[in-house]
Design an enzyme around this catalytic site. Structure first.
Site, PDB file in Angstrom:
ATOM      1  N   ASP A 149     -17.488  -6.184  -0.657  1.00 63.06           N
ATOM      2  CA  ASP A 149     -16.275  -6.383   0.139  1.00 63.06           C
ATOM      3  C   ASP A 149     -15.799  -5.130   0.854  1.00 63.06           C
ATOM      4  O   ASP A 149     -15.040  -5.208   1.816  1.00 63.06           O
ATOM      5  CB  ASP A 149     -15.137  -6.961  -0.720  1.00 63.06           C
ATOM      6  CG  ASP A 149     -14.680  -6.016  -1.828  1.00 63.06           C
ATOM      7  OD1 ASP A 149     -15.394  -5.047  -2.141  1.00 63.06           O
ATOM      8  OD2 ASP A 149     -13.604  -6.277  -2.407  1.00 63.06           O
TER       9      ASP A 149
ATOM     10  N   HIS B 263      -7.498 -13.303  -4.219  1.00 66.12           N
ATOM     11  CA  HIS B 263      -6.840 -12.160  -3.593  1.00 66.12           C
ATOM     12  C   HIS B 263      -6.317 -12.425  -2.181  1.00 66.12           C
ATOM     13  O   HIS B 263      -6.155 -11.499  -1.382  1.00 66.12           O
ATOM     14  CB  HIS B 263      -7.771 -10.940  -3.593  1.00 66.12           C
ATOM     15  CG  HIS B 263      -7.012  -9.641  -3.597  1.00 66.12           C
ATOM     16  ND1 HIS B 263      -7.618  -8.417  -3.412  1.00 66.12           N
ATOM     17  CD2 HIS B 263      -5.689  -9.374  -3.775  1.00 66.12           C
ATOM     18  CE1 HIS B 263      -6.710  -7.457  -3.464  1.00 66.12           C
ATOM     19  NE2 HIS B 263      -5.533  -8.018  -3.694  1.00 66.12           N
TER      20      HIS B 263
ATOM     21  N   HIS C  66     -15.216  -3.002  -9.429  1.00 67.46           N
ATOM     22  CA  HIS C  66     -13.826  -2.565  -9.306  1.00 67.46           C
ATOM     23  C   HIS C  66     -13.277  -2.216 -10.693  1.00 67.46           C
ATOM     24  O   HIS C  66     -13.561  -2.902 -11.664  1.00 67.46           O
ATOM     25  CB  HIS C  66     -13.000  -3.700  -8.686  1.00 67.46           C
ATOM     26  CG  HIS C  66     -11.639  -3.297  -8.205  1.00 67.46           C
ATOM     27  ND1 HIS C  66     -10.660  -2.844  -9.056  1.00 67.46           N
ATOM     28  CD2 HIS C  66     -11.097  -3.310  -6.961  1.00 67.46           C
ATOM     29  CE1 HIS C  66      -9.562  -2.583  -8.359  1.00 67.46           C
ATOM     30  NE2 HIS C  66      -9.813  -2.842  -7.081  1.00 67.46           N
TER      31      HIS C  66
ATOM     32  N   CYS D 209     -10.054  -4.884  -0.110  1.00 64.28           N
ATOM     33  CA  CYS D 209     -10.379  -6.233  -0.594  1.00 64.28           C
ATOM     34  C   CYS D 209      -9.822  -7.390   0.242  1.00 64.28           C
ATOM     35  O   CYS D 209     -10.583  -8.167   0.828  1.00 64.28           O
ATOM     36  CB  CYS D 209      -9.889  -6.406  -2.032  1.00 64.28           C
ATOM     37  SG  CYS D 209     -10.173  -5.004  -3.099  1.00 64.28           S
TER      38      CYS D 209
END
Length: 442
Positions: A269, A126, A210, A71
């Site tokens: 991603d 993130h 996810h 990620c």
């Protein structure tokens, strides 16, 4: 990030000075989390993704689009325009790490601000787990979503219980599934900002597929007769839920009357995750999941530098500017910054560093792109690709481990390691790998 700092050059530098188009396009950049190669309908999956299928069929499908294996590295590369190892971001930023994208790094959002864009992020960040390194510090005017790499879809807390859900870098509490909340924010931005004179950049970063996966029965039940594995059904449900919400976003663009002036980009991603067996996460409320993503027929999983970890579904749409095409030129995630900058008239200062190229000719005209070196690094592997050839080094250091060589055009599923047959190619690629690694932040 109205004022962009100077970034010391450590690799190729240059300037892009393009004449600004008469009307700058709105840009909607959608990224899903852990969608594997075989997790979309248009790649033959049992998972129903009618919106993405239609998007791929009627627009530009990128058949060889590459990202990084996890990620944070992909997101850093997307916004910063370079391989993420240049900032030492080789793995997900997790726990209570203070690692973040450097503040002085010119980002895609910040660059677009310099040519008059309003910028917004809806969803996953993130690239810094605290508000002081949240997205508003990196070029986003409006931010909403979560700071961490994963969340409970309903409580919106991180796996260790930390708060993560925020608006404009201030923690908030809200009710609802993250997929719906992120979509609602995106629709709000489109509806309101489409009326403004300025163009806008909207980055929509979904939390699914996810783990942890939490979906209502209405999303799961359509798979009861087609997908036997319970975990895989839940994964499929999360994909179909997200696909429907992407459809809502596209419909909002249409209803706002800006379809012809809006560039839409979709990507995942990284490749799909194989499974998830939690040890302490979420106080063991979720999982385990024995089957999650599917990258077949590609080799490998999320976290690997094999094709299954880094080659992902990607689509580009701009009605009236791009037709329907399947582009098999090799394009990498940091090319987005360079290409969007050309389209919008961004000027790069001479001492800024960037490593992407303008891939618009491949998108608009299916033109060939120049041969170049692609480089990946994780905490356990390195890889370089040049032309047809890809060298994978399995080992934390270049001085130790083993290497594999693949012809990823003739052998796209990486079934044959031909290292011993091509010593000259191996030597050339190893030299490139050493050169690339020397530019990284150790």
């Amino acid at each position: 990030m109205k004022s962009l700092g100077v970034l010391a050059a450590t690799t190729m530098t240059g300037s892009i000075a393009c004449s600004k188009p008469k009307k700058l396009p709105n840009i909607v950049l959608i990224i899903s989390d852990d969608t594997g190669w075989h997790d979309v309908g248009y790649h033959g999956s049992k998972i129903k993704t009618p919106v993405l299928d239609k998007l791929a069929k009627e627009n530009v499908e990128l058949d060889r689009f590459y990202v990084y294996p996890v990620c944070s590295p992909t997101r850093a590369s997307l916004l910063g325009g370079r391989p993420p190892s240049r900032w030492g971001i080789n793995a997900p930023i997790g726990g209570r790490s203070k690692q973040a994208l450097p503040h002085e790094q010119p980002t895609l959002a910040g660059l677009l601000q310099t040519v008059g864009y309003k910028t917004a992020l809806a969803g996953k960040w993130h690239l810094g787990l605290r508000p002081e390194v949240g997205p508003r510090k990196y070029g986003f005017d409006s931010t909403y979503g979560y700071l961490h790499g994963q969340i409970d879809q309903y409580t919106h807390h991180y796996k260790n219980g930390d708060r993560s859900w925020h608006r404009n870098d201030q923690f908030i509490d809200e009710e609802g599934h993250a997929t719906d909340l992120i979509t609602n924010e995106a629709k709000r931005v489109i509806t309101e900002w489409s009326k403004a004179p300025e163009p806008f950049f909207l980055h929509i970063a979904y939390s699914v597929p996810h783990y942890p996966l939490q979906e209502e029965d209405r999303w799961v039940e359509p798979y009861n007769d087609t997908i036997e594995n319970k975990s895989r059904r839940l994964f499929a449900a999360s994909m179909t839920h997200m696909d429907a919400r992407i459809g809502d976003v596209l419909e909002t663009i249409k209803e706002s009357g800006i379809e012809q002036e809006t560039l839409v980009i979709y990507l995942s991603d990284n490749g799909g995750q194989k499974d998830w067996y939690p040890k302490t996460e979420y106080n063991l409320k979720h999982g385990p999941n024995d089957v999650l993503g599917n990258n077949l027929p590609l080799n490998g999983w999320k976290g690997d530098l094999y094709e299954g970890g880094i080659r992902v579904p990607a689509i580009v749409r701009w009605p009236g500017k791009l037709g329907s095409a399947k582009v098999d030129e090799t394009i990498i995630v940091y090319d987005i910054l360079t290409t969007v900058s050309r389209l919008t008239g961004v000027t790069f200062q001479q001492d800024w560093v960037y490593e992407g190229i303008d891939v618009w000719p491949a998108l608009a005209e299916q033109s060939k792109l120049p041969e170049r070196v692609f480089y990946w690094r994780s905490n356990k592997e390195y890889a370089v690709r040049k032309g047809n050839w890809k060298l994978v080094h399995v080992g934390k250091k270049l001085e130790e481990g083993e290497e594999l060589l693949f012809d990823v055009i003739a052998d796209p599923y990486e079934q044959s390691n031909v290292l011993d047959n091509h010593p000259d190619i191996v030597a050339d690629l190893k030299a490139e790998m050493v050169k690339q690694a020397a530019m990284d932040l150790e």
